[in-house]
Design an enzyme around this catalytic site. Structure first.
Site, PDB file in Angstrom:
ATOM      1  N   GLY A 124     -22.666 -12.926 -21.702  1.00 16.23           N
ATOM      2  CA  GLY A 124     -21.349 -12.558 -21.183  1.00 16.23           C
ATOM      3  C   GLY A 124     -20.957 -11.202 -21.721  1.00 16.23           C
ATOM      4  O   GLY A 124     -20.952 -10.979 -22.918  1.00 16.23           O
ATOM      5  N   HIS A 125     -20.662 -10.272 -20.822  1.00 14.58           N
ATOM      6  CA  HIS A 125     -20.236  -8.945 -21.252  1.00 14.58           C
ATOM      7  C   HIS A 125     -18.748  -8.791 -20.962  1.00 14.58           C
ATOM      8  O   HIS A 125     -18.308  -8.995 -19.834  1.00 14.58           O
ATOM      9  CB  HIS A 125     -21.040  -7.870 -20.517  1.00 14.58           C
ATOM     10  CG  HIS A 125     -22.470  -7.812 -20.968  1.00 14.58           C
ATOM     11  ND1 HIS A 125     -23.365  -6.897 -20.502  1.00 14.58           N
ATOM     12  CD2 HIS A 125     -23.135  -8.565 -21.873  1.00 14.58           C
ATOM     13  CE1 HIS A 125     -24.540  -7.083 -21.107  1.00 14.58           C
ATOM     14  NE2 HIS A 125     -24.420  -8.105 -21.933  1.00 14.58           N
ATOM     15  N   GLY A 171     -20.920  -5.869 -28.085  1.00 15.92           N
ATOM     16  CA  GLY A 171     -19.948  -5.071 -27.325  1.00 15.92           C
ATOM     17  C   GLY A 171     -20.642  -4.136 -26.351  1.00 15.92           C
ATOM     18  O   GLY A 171     -20.100  -3.079 -26.020  1.00 15.92           O
ATOM     19  N   ASP A 190     -23.733  -9.893 -28.213  1.00 15.92           N
ATOM     20  CA  ASP A 190     -22.285  -9.793 -28.433  1.00 15.92           C
ATOM     21  C   ASP A 190     -21.888  -8.632 -29.341  1.00 15.92           C
ATOM     22  O   ASP A 190     -20.931  -8.725 -30.107  1.00 15.92           O
ATOM     23  CB  ASP A 190     -21.735 -11.122 -28.977  1.00 15.92           C
ATOM     24  CG  ASP A 190     -22.145 -12.264 -28.080  1.00 15.92           C
ATOM     25  OD1 ASP A 190     -22.013 -12.111 -26.861  1.00 15.92           O
ATOM     26  OD2 ASP A 190     -22.641 -13.282 -28.585  1.00 15.92           O
TER      27      ASP A 190
END
Ligand code: IMP
Ligand code: MG
Length: 338
Positions: free
Chosen positions: A40-41, A14, A12
């Site tokens: 999750g991107h 980014g 996470d």
């Protein structure tokens, strides 16, 4: 040549945004993703936000073909749902040996207190699928799914042929150094190594054609599950700012992320082990007064001090990467190139 995007912390950081930016501005023939749907991107373009668990973040560039390597794990319905949302059916390519996580594997992981409570797994079934693959069980590969037959191609062949012709490839890794099965904080790690060399192998690429390795950092660290976090913040008011302005809520797990201060030791290891050539920083706007700053001179003293400290750290760690990109807001365009 190949450019890679890796996580310098506990996931996470980014990576999705940085991969999206690079791919949008660059001229990559292929954007490749490996790893599982537990990662999750998030990509935001013109205020529209996409949380991608399967499709490479480079999908925003319509000229880029999107590839899932043999080291990618996905689930047929999740993948097809994303393909539809991103309108990418004409440019998706899947390795025959990418793994399709079954409902049974997801169920087994969610039912195992070792995964869910002790390790804090996201519960997608990735860990269970990896376990069965290592045991050489009868698992489901992309080549076995009729719904995916139009997407199947020999990925190593395709990518290496492109390199031979001078093509460029963006390889988007998942998670971060603290979650690496090999170099992270075992046992509070994911079920794979999460560093550059492994991402290459998972895609079917070798190390000789790598140009840049971007490692992404935030000025602080978040963790969605249990495990070490130096100087963890406990002040509820302070944490709330991260959970609201910083959107620090698990994009797949939906858990409120734990927040800690920037860790020099894990940053050094991320630079070293990934052979980082370029540093990308996101969430600099979590230092008040730095939203959408357009020039480095205009950052606040707090943000400037963070950058100076990171440069000092990089001066001490091989291969001494430069800070190359700074993200100053959530939108893909909120990015400063140094
Ligand atoms: P698993 O990979 O789902 O088994 O989760 C193992 C640990 O890694 C847990 O603490 C998860 O919360 C964490 N984790 C896995 N994937 C991600 C990610 O993409 N971002 C952040 N944390 C992750
Ligand atoms: Mg994530």
């Amino acid at each position: 040549m190949i450019d890679l995007v890796c996580g310098g912390q506990a996931g996470d950081e980014g990576k999705g945004k940085i991969a999206a930016y690079l791919s949008y501005k660059g001229n990559y023939e292929y954007c490749v993703r490996v790893g599982g749907p537990n990662a999750g991107h998030t990509v935001v373009q013109d205020g529209v936000s996409y949380t991608l668990k399967n499709i490479p973040s480079g999908f925003l560039n319509p000229k880029t073909k999107l590839v899932l390597g043999a080291g990618a794990y996905t689930k047929t319905e999740w993948l097809l749902d994303e393909v539809k949302k991103t309108n990418t059916q004409d440019r998706l390519i899947i390795d025959p040996y990418a793994v399709l996580i079954t409902d049974e594997q997801t169920g087994a992981e969610r039912g195992a207190s070792h995964f869910m409570n002790h390790i804090g797994s996201v519960g997608t079934g990735l860990g269970q699928a990896v376990k069965e693959r290592i045991e050489r069980r009868d698992i489901k590969f992309a080549k076995d799914e009729p719904l995916l037959k139009d997407f199947i191609q020999d990925v190593p062949e395709l990518l290496n042929r492109s390199l031979d012709k001078g093509g460029d490839i963006l390889l988007e890794g998942t998670q971060g150094i603290k979650l690496s099965l090999l170099h992270g904080e075992y046992p509070f790690v994911t079920s794979r190594d999460t560093t550059a060399s492994t991402f290459l192998g998972e895609a079917g690429l070798g190390p000789k054609s790598v140009r840049d390795v971007y490692v992404v950092f935030k000025p602080y660290i978040t963790r969605v599950g249990p495990g070490p976090l130096e100087h963890e913040m406990t002040d509820e008011k302070e944490l709330e700012i991260y959970h609201t302005k910083g959107h620090e809520i698990g994009s797949v797990s939906k858990r409120l992320r734990r927040v800690g201060k920037f860790e020099k030791r894990s940053a050094s290891r991320a630079i070293m082990i990934n052979n980082c050539t370029k540093i990308a920083i996101t969430h600099i706007d979590m230092f008040p007064g730095n939203d959408r700053v357009k020039r480095e001179e205009d950052f606040t003293p707090e943000a400037k001090a963070f950058l100076a400290n990171l440069r000092a750290l990089s001066a001490e760690v091989y291969p001494h990467p430069k800070i190359a990109l700074i993200s100053t807001g959530p939108d893909m365009e909120d990015t400063l190139v140094l």
